[in-house]
Design an enzyme around this catalytic site. Structure first.
Site: not given
Length: 283
Positions: A67, A180, A182
């Site tokens: 990512d 977010s 996590s």
């Protein structure tokens, strides 16, 4: 004739090897290619195709990494809105579409036109002037470890929260499966027109994540004097925030474009985050 850009993590030998094989595959099928100039330092035989990512002009870009590679690429081609097809060489790779073992069957499908282009919401960010937009999130955090920020959060000019916390995350639905999540935020379908406001370790029991309309304007103000903060955009860009500074967030007029071979978002949630993803990662 189709023109495809190739970008890969040049510090990962397997990613470089796949990039070389992908380039050969595409050239043998008469596809024009353009290759990240830095990658050609590892693959000198492709030097004639080398180009700075910012200058790439292509119908599609292949990223070979995780990512982070996608976020970096998107930030560099932001104004062009070129569709990205992510090949996953990372840990989870939620934004990626293809695993390494399926690369060439995926490329065959692409060359047959058997794909769709998905548009994802971007978050515009302002601090004095417009900053780079975010695909996943903007994190406001203290510059000094173990020090809390005192912040005020407003939505559409209405104060909704004032709190002390290690930081705050303003995320898009795309970012809901990243930092977010996590920090305790919900997973949000990318088709939902919303933004997330997620406190990081708030010193307030009532402070909880908020989901707001993406038509809203979010403002975050740093209240405590002497406590500088930084805004980190998609892990790629940093901006220093000072006392009483305000950072403003709103929906961008631009979109991020991704090549999709399937549309099953919830299958991806199961595979990457539950059955074979984060829960199965060790050490």
């Amino acid at each position: 004739m189709m023109r495809i850009g190739i970008i890969a993590r040049f510090d990962v030998a397997e990613a470089v090897e796949i990039a070389e094989r992908v380039a050969s595959f595409l050239l043998n099928r008469g596809v024009e290619i353009t290759v990240d100039l830095k990658l050609t330092e590892e693959l000198p035989q492709l030097r004639e195709y080398g180009e700075d990512i910012r200058n790439m002009d292509a119908d599609m870009i292949l990223t070979i990494g995780g990512d982070g590679t996608i976020l970096r690429t998107r930030s560099l081609i932001e104004d062009k809105e070129i569709p990205i097809l992510g090949i996953n060489m990372g840990t989870v790779g939620f934004l990626t579409e293809v695993d390494p073992e399926n690369v060439f069957s995926a490329l065959e499908a692409v060359l047959r036109g058997e794909y769709a282009v998905e548009k994802r919401t971007l978050l515009s960010v302002y601090h004095n002037d417009e900053l780079p937009s975010a695909l996943n999130e903007v994190v406001l955090m203290t510059r000094r470890p173990a020090k809390m920020l005192h912040i005020e959060i407003s939505v559409d000019d209405e104060v909704v929260e004032e709190l002390r916390a290690d930081g705050i995350i303003i995320a898009t639905p795309s970012g809901s499966t990243a930092y977010s999540m996590s920090a305790g935020g919900p997973i949000v379908d990318p088709r939902v027109e919303a933004f997330l406001i997620v406190p990081i370790c708030p010193f307030k029991l009532s402070a909880r994540p908020l989901v707001v309309s993406n038509k809203s304007v979010i403002r975050v103000k740093l209240l405590r004097k002497g406590k500088k903060a930084i805004a980190v955009i998609d892990g790629q860009y940093e901006e220093e925030i000072n006392h009483m500074d305000e950072v403003i967030f709103r929906k961008s007029e631009r979109k991020a474009h991704f090549v999709r071979l399937s549309k099953d978002f919830y299958r991806k949630v199961r595979e990457k985050l539950i059955e074979g993803g984060i829960d199965s990662i060790k050490g």
